[in-house]
Design a protein around this motif. Structure first.
Motif, PDB file in Angstrom:
ATOM      1  N   UNK H   3       0.797  -1.219   0.000  1.00 49.72           N
ATOM      2  CA  UNK H   3       0.000   0.000   0.000  1.00 49.72           C
ATOM      3  C   UNK H   3       0.832   1.273   0.000  1.00 49.72           C
ATOM      4  N   UNK H   4       2.028   1.213   0.629  1.00 46.45           N
ATOM      5  CA  UNK H   4       2.879   2.403   0.626  1.00 46.45           C
ATOM      6  C   UNK H   4       3.331   2.731  -0.797  1.00 46.45           C
ATOM      7  N   UNK H   7       0.572   4.455  -2.538  1.00 41.60           N
ATOM      8  CA  UNK H   7       0.451   5.814  -2.025  1.00 41.60           C
ATOM      9  C   UNK H   7       1.523   6.726  -2.611  1.00 41.60           C
ATOM     10  N   UNK H  80       1.736  14.682   4.394  1.00 38.68           N
ATOM     11  CA  UNK H  80       0.349  14.328   4.167  1.00 38.68           C
ATOM     12  C   UNK H  80      -0.287  13.834   5.480  1.00 38.68           C
ATOM     13  N   UNK H  81      -1.329  14.535   6.032  1.00 38.38           N
ATOM     14  CA  UNK H  81      -1.929  14.122   7.307  1.00 38.38           C
ATOM     15  C   UNK H  81      -2.585  12.749   7.254  1.00 38.38           C
ATOM     16  N   UNK H  82      -2.934  12.292   6.036  1.00 39.50           N
ATOM     17  CA  UNK H  82      -3.588  10.982   5.936  1.00 39.50           C
ATOM     18  C   UNK H  82      -2.581   9.843   6.031  1.00 39.50           C
ATOM     19  N   UNK H  83      -1.297  10.191   6.007  1.00 41.87           N
ATOM     20  CA  UNK H  83      -0.269   9.154   6.018  1.00 41.87           C
ATOM     21  C   UNK H  83      -0.266   8.359   7.329  1.00 41.87           C
ATOM     22  N   UNK H  85      -2.803   7.307   9.093  1.00 40.85           N
ATOM     23  CA  UNK H  85      -3.729   6.172   9.043  1.00 40.85           C
ATOM     24  C   UNK H  85      -3.123   5.016   8.263  1.00 40.85           C
ATOM     25  N   UNK H  86      -2.293   5.377   7.282  1.00 36.18           N
ATOM     26  CA  UNK H  86      -1.711   4.365   6.424  1.00 36.18           C
ATOM     27  C   UNK H  86      -0.581   3.622   7.118  1.00 36.18           C
TER      28      UNK H  86
ATOM     29  N   UNK J   5      -6.361   2.188   3.018  1.00 39.96           N
ATOM     30  CA  UNK J   5      -5.465   2.546   1.919  1.00 39.96           C
ATOM     31  C   UNK J   5      -6.236   3.181   0.772  1.00 39.96           C
ATOM     32  N   UNK J   9      -5.707   6.952  -0.581  1.00 40.58           N
ATOM     33  CA  UNK J   9      -5.352   7.234  -1.979  1.00 40.58           C
ATOM     34  C   UNK J   9      -6.371   8.154  -2.626  1.00 40.58           C
TER      35      UNK J   9
END
Lengths: 88, 88, 88, 88, 88, 88, 88, 88, 88, 88, 88, 88, 88, 88
Positions: H3-4, H7, H80-83, H85-86, J5, J9
């Motif tokens: 997934x990274x 992304x 990225x603030x959503x990172x 969660x990832x 994910x 994205x």
């Protein structure tokens, strides 16, 4: 293919696409500003100095937009900060 | 196909596409500036000198945008910095 | 198909596409500059000399953009530097 | 299908596409230059000689762009340098 | 399907497409030149001779572009040089 | 489906598409030339003769472009030279 | 589905598409010619006769282009020459 | 791919696309404002001061729009603030 | 699904599409002709009679193009000649 | 990939796309308003005050539209209310 | 799904699409005719009667085109003649 | 993925898309209205009051259209009524 | 999914699409007619009565086109006649 | 996913799309009407009253078109009549 390959392909292709799209609008804008400056000169030759000054400041600001694109393209090609997550 | 093949194909295709798209806007902008310069000359023949000077500076700045594209295309074809990650 | 075949197909197709797209904008720009020069001549016949000189310099600069495309196309068709990675 | 078939199909289709796209812009540019020349003649009949000379030089330069496309198309159809890698 | 079938299909379809796209720009260019010639005649009836001469030379040059397309189409339909690689 | 079926389908569909696209540009060009001729007549009624002559020659040349398309379409529908390779 | 079904579907769909696309350009061209004729009449009422004559010849020539499309459509719907290869 | 990788690819490609699209409209708007300012100067040289002031405030506001895009692009590339969660 | 179903679906969908596309150009052309007629009347009220006559003949000819489309649509919906091959 | 994910994205890509599209129209509108203000100043220098006031109110309202887009983008990147359903 | 379902879906979707596309051109044409009529009235108030009459006949003819689309849409929704082949 | 995930993704992506598309037309409309108001002020400075009043009412009505989009976007992000069927 | 679900989805989506597309052209046409009416009033204030009457009849006829779309949309949402074949 | 999920997704996405597309044309039309009203006021200040009245009636009629879209969107989001077939 492994993930580094995908990353390399996308970065290369994206950089080529971005720079070729990114110069479109600045080029049109410069063409417009220059041609208008030439038109203004022909109508008011004695205002040449202030016209030239305004034109050059304007061209510099438009050039700055193309530079933004070039900077992002070079960051992606040479030092992409997201690469460290990928190499981990 | 292996990853070097994909890289070669994408770089070649992308370079061809980028250079052909990248000259569109500079060409239009040059055409506009030149035709306006000719128009200005016809209206004010005695301002020919300052018109020509402004035109050439302008053409040089527009040409610089096309050069950006050409430089990125040549970097991709001859010395792509991302290639080292791929060859590792 | 093997990788050389893919490379040959993409290079041939890309070259055809690039040259046919790449001459679009220079052609329009030339058409514009020439027609404006003709218009300027009709309005100011005695400025014919400086108009012709500016026109030819302009056409040369526009032609240079088409030459960029042609050069990249010929590099791809005859001496692609990425080919050595593929033949290894 | 084998690789020579793919190569033949792509070369034939690409050549047809390239020539039909490649004449679009030169044709428009010629139409513009010619119509402007006719307009200039009607306004300034005594400048016919210099108008005609400039028009023909201009048409030759635009024609040169169409010739670039035609040359690449004929190279692809008759003597593609990449064919030797394919036949090996 | 075998390879000759693919070749036949692509050549036929491509030829139809190429000729129908290839006449677009010449037709527009001709329409523009003719209508400008008519306009010039109405404004300067005594210049009819030189207008007509320039118009016909121009139409011939535009027609030449449509002929390029027609020639490539007929080469593809009747004597495609790449066919020998396919029949081997 | 066998190959003759594919050939029949593509030829029929292509012919319909080609003729409907191929008349677009000639129709526009004719419309432009005719309307300009009408405009010229209204401005210079005494030049009607030379206007009409130039108009009809022009319409004939534009019609010739539509005829090229029609000829290729009829060749494909009635006597396609590539059919012999297919029937072998 | 068998081949006759495919042939029927494609012919029907293609005929509908071709006729609806094929009348676009003639309709625009007619609209342009008629509106220009009306404009010319309003400016030069005494030239009504020659205007009307030129208009009707022009409309007939534009109509001929729509007729080409209609003829090909009817050939495909009622007597397609390629059908004999399919029925064999 | 994990997934990274997805992304990273999407962020890189999206950043390149966003910056190249995002400068289009500001560039056009600047070109328009500058050329109008030059036109205004040529017509009213004594109002140069207020024209320049309004132009520069206007350019700054348009530049602010390009800055919005650049800020979002840099947030995505660098922080990225959503990172979070990832990475969890 | 069987072949009659495909035929029914395609005929219904195609008829809807064809009629909605087919009225576009005639509608624009009518709008243009009518508005030009109104303009001509306002400028030359005494030529109303000849204007109206030319307008109505022109509208009839444009309507004929829409009728071609309607006829093909109704043939396809009510009496498609290709249906007999399908029912065999 | 898991659902977080996908969410990350899509949010990242959508935010980049939305901001780059969302500034297009405000930029054009600002460019138009500013250039018109400059034009108005050149024609009526004594109305500079009311022109400037109206211009700034107008720019603020247009900016508010770009702010709407920026707010939605920041909500999506930093505090998306739909995230709670996803984390449950 | 069975065939009646497909038929129902396509008829419903097609009817919605056809009517929404089919009113585009008539609406534009009406808008043009009406605005030109208003313009004509303002220039020649005493010709109001003949203008109004021509306008209404014209609107009726344009409306007829929209009616063609509506009729085909209602035939498809309420009494499609092809339905009998499907129900057999 | 489960259904809540799909719902979240689509709502987020749709909201971003809708707001960025939804401000396009209001922005253009505002730009047009403001620039026309500036033009009107320059021509008729003494009508400034009524111009400003009409402009602000107009801007408010155009803003209302952007508000409709914003409201629907916020309903979707914060309180979608269809969510209860999904959570059941 | 079963057939009723497909029918519901398509009807809902189609209705939303059709109404949003269907109001485009009427809105533009109304905008044009209204703005022309305002222009006519400013030029000929004493013809206000006949202008207003023609405008309102025209708006009613354009509105009728939007009503056609709305009617078809409501038939599809509330009483689709094809539903009985589906429920059988 | 089950059918209610599909229905929810499509309704939400469709509603967002429909409202953002549906305000485009009314916004443009309003912008046009308002700017023309401002122009009319500047040319004929004493007709302000009748101009304002006509403008507001016109804006109301254009707004009605946007309301149609909003109503259909709210019906779909809050009380879709097709939902009962789905819940059965």
């Amino acid at each position: 293919m492994d993930k580094i390959t995908w990353f390399t392909l996308l970065s290369t292709g994206g950089a080529l696409l971005a720079i070729s799209i990114g110069v479109i609008a600045p080029a049109f804008a410069m063409g417009r500003a220059i041609s208008q400056a030439l038109d203004a000169m022909a109508r008011q030759p004695e205002a040449e100095k202030s016209i030239t000054r305004t034109l050059f400041i304007g061209l510099a600001m438009i050039e700055s937009l193309a530079i933004y694109v070039l900077v992002i393209v070079l960051i992606v090609l040479f030092r992409n900060p997201l690469l460290e997550y990928l190499l981990k």
